[in-house]
Enzyme design. Structure first.
Site, short mmCIF file in Angstrom:
data_model
loop_
_atom_site.label_atom_id
_atom_site.label_comp_id
_atom_site.label_asym_id
_atom_site.label_seq_id
_atom_site.Cartn_x
_atom_site.Cartn_y
_atom_site.Cartn_z
N CYS A 1 0.83 -1.20 0.00
CA CYS A 1 0.00 0.00 0.00
C CYS A 1 0.87 1.26 0.00
CB CYS A 1 -0.96 -0.04 1.18
SG CYS A 1 -2.32 1.15 1.08
N HIS B 1 -3.70 -5.27 0.38
CA HIS B 1 -3.13 -5.77 1.65
C HIS B 1 -3.24 -7.29 1.67
CE1 HIS B 1 -2.68 -1.92 3.92
NE2 HIS B 1 -3.59 -1.51 3.05
N GLU C 1 -1.86 -9.44 3.44
CA GLU C 1 -1.75 -10.07 4.77
C GLU C 1 -3.10 -10.49 5.33
OE1 GLU C 1 -1.57 -5.52 5.45
OE2 GLU C 1 -0.73 -6.99 4.06
#
Length: 610
Positions: free
Chosen positions: A406, A533, A535
């Site tokens: 990001c 993102h 994750e």
């Protein structure tokens, strides 16, 4: 529908989230369909506007819901996908009730906490609990209504903010009947520094408070530094009016993956299934729990280290990067490496710090330069940006494995424009609205007058633009992938042609081809930036591909991995280690390694979903 309510006592951050996730996980391992709800008594509508220092990271769901990080716990532990309605806040409840009052739905009655707020809470819980879920063991099957809903009530029993919810569940208990409602109370059993005596009084008082409010605990999960002594367990049984088997000890352990095993060892599955008249698949339970044992043991066997420098803005509170930390751990496990994260405040890398605190400056650069890989995660605002850009430049010039997420991706683009293209005034309009070379610009969704929920949020598609790509290879050479987003700014399309002419490849774009989603540089061991993102979708046995690439490169394994077949790649790390499961009765030092009692805060997104 069966409901399991998790409450907390004595202190906040006692570990409710981890225990709620672990209960859900072991029930899932037994073949039951499970969903989860997190209740946050704060008045905010959602977690989207929180400072990372206030409440840790903001977790984003598929539908774009910005929620408490505990929902990340649930998704990773239970391997389920939740929505924004699985996070209830006081703000949401009041908003719903006030809107009804304004429409005249209450027919002129005086609107009160009881019954209007408490009814709204119960209705919300029943509605969300009944939403069908997909069984990830058979993803092609039709979604089915869950068997069990695990509900975590945030805060501590006795907090004024939580009173309406406690009253709502007191009523709810009678509404759904006793066989369908279980209360698990998580409390602290502190230990004196002199003599190491375990003190039961705080838990006794907490249970007394809970009973006074109309809820009777079926299980008391006691957080402690060491196992409870038999006399302590007996004392809690007598004074809290529960059987000794209903007093569950959750002591500190070396890995969060042991928590479901601690519960299973103390017959929590048997107690819950007997209490709620649930039927479980014994063979499936044995297989599922065996995986937990193997995973916990695999983590313990990791010896060779890999070091990642995390250059962030909120490094004073590691909960700010909970999902990032866990995604790194998952990738390190796949690489059979023990992860070491060095948290580096981006501001410490800046020239201003060199003037004001030269020792700190030197230490930060030493930690960065000696790391095996560099990660620059997301964030907002101008603080620390020069340090992030300098970290990116160091990684590019010195060919250190690099991943930008990001804001980290945007910093990589700005650094490249300045130092390779020669646009020294390249910047983001977030940092300099008057920039003459705006490489990063504001999103169409951004409404400066209203911060909540105005970003590009949730799961969106990314289309690969090329065949020859390291990151595409890591994603299994699929033509498109879906990842979750949370950002307001993006790379300016007007500069893409110039950037690509200088060697920066934008290999992934949105389905319209206008938004830059994935960037990578050639002639580097690994240099990747992503706007999304990744994750948020990482799992212990299925690590996020961008994070896996970083850890593989940092471990010197990327080239060999890219040459493997998909079948070889999908081989589980726990089968690769080929180790016997950790004995349920083992009381080794590794299981007793020192961890903070507040492991829910320190390891807020600990996980192990299958």
């Amino acid at each position: 529908m069966k409901y399991i309510l998790i409450t907390g006592g004595v202190i906040s951050g006692v570990g409710k989230g981890v225990i709620a996730s672990s209960i859900g996980a072991i029930l899932r391992a037994c073949g039951l369909r499970v969903t989860a709800i997190k209740i946050d008594p704060y008045i905010n509508i959602d977690a989207g506007t929180f400072s990372p220092y206030e409440h840790g990271e903001v977790f984003v769901l598929d539908d774009g819901g910005e929620v408490d990080l505990d929902l990340g716990n649930y998704e990773r532990f239970m391997d389920i996908e939740l929505g924004r309605d699985n996070n209830i806040t006081t703000g949401k409840i009041y908003q719903q009730v006030i809107e009804k009052e304004r429409r005249g739905d209450y027919l002129g009655k005086t609107v009160q906490v009881v019954p209007h707020l408490t009814n709204a809470i119960q209705d919300w819980v029943e509605k969300v609990a009944a939403q069908p879920v997909i069984d990830t063991r058979n993803p092609n099957s039709e979604p089915q209504v869950p068997d069990v809903c695990v509900i975590e009530l945030g805060g501590t029993i006795g907090d004024i903010e939580g009173m309406p919810f406690v009253e709502a569940f007191r009523q709810f208990h009678f509404k759904v009947k006793s066989d369908n409602f279980v209360v698990v109370h998580v409390s602290l059993v502190p230990q004196t520094s002199v003599g190491g005596e375990q003190k039961t009084k705080p838990t006794q008082n907490s249970v007394k408070e809970l009973r006074c409010l109309g809820l009777v605990p079926d299980l008391i999960c006691c957080r402690s530094q060491q196992k409870l002594n038999d006399d302590v367990r007996e004392k809690l049984s007598n004074f809290c009016d529960v059987d000794p088997e209903q007093v569950i000890c959750v002591e500190d352990c070396s890995s969060i993956y042991h928590v479901p095993l601690l519960l299973e060892k103390q017959n929590v599955i048997e107690i819950l299934t007997r209490r709620m008249k649930l039927t479980v698949n014994a063979d499936l339970a044995k297989t599922g729990l065996q995986k937990w044992h193997q995973l916990a043991d695999a983590v313990e066997k990791l010896q060779k280290k890999v070091t990642i420098a995390l250059v962030g803005k909120y490094t004073k509170l590691t909960d700010s990067y909970t999902s990032v930390n866990k995604a790194l751990e998952h990738a390190a496990l796949k690489c059979k490496r023990k992860l070491v994260i060095r948290y580096i405040d981006a501001a410490d890398l800046e020239q201003q710090t060199k003037k004001t605190d030269p020792d700190r400056f030197v230490q930060a650069w030493d930690e960065l330069s000696t790391a095996d890989g560099i990660l620059v995660p997301g964030g907002f605002g101008t603080r620390g940006i020069p340090g992030k850009i300098d970290a990116v430049k160091f990684a590019r010039i010195h060919k250190k494995p690099f991943l930008g997420i990001c804001l980290g991706f945007q910093c990589a683009v700005i650094e490249y424009a300045r130092n390779v293209m020669g646009l020294m005034d390249a910047d983001s309009t977030e940092f300099d609205p008057t920039s003459k070379s705006p490489l990063v610009i504001e999103m169409p969704e951004h409404n400066p007058g209203n911060l909540g929920g105005t970003m590009r949020l949730g799961k969106r598609a990314t289309i690969f633009e090329t065949e020859a790509s390291t990151i595409k290879n890591l994603y299994g050479n699929h033509d498109r992938v879906e990842e979750r987003h949370r950002h307001r700014y993006e790379v300016n399309p007007a500069y893409i042609e110039q950037l690509e002419a200088k060697g920066m490849r934008f290999v992934g774009k949105d389905d319209a081809g206008n938004r830059m989603e994935i960037m990578e540089l050639d002639n580097q061991p690994y240099f990747v930036g992503v706007q999304f993102h990744p994750e948020y979708l990482s799992r212990p046995l299925k690590p996020s591909p961008p994070y896996l690439g970083l850890l593989l490169a940092a471990s010197g394994k990327l080239d060999s991995y890219l040459k493997q077949s998909q079948e070889e790649r999908s081989k589980s790390v726990i089968s690769e280690l080929d180790s016997p499961p950790l004995s349920a009765d083992e009381d080794s030092p590794r299981k007793r390694a020192s961890l903070p009692v507040n492991f829910a805060c320190t390891h807020g997104a600990g996980d192990a979903g299958f």
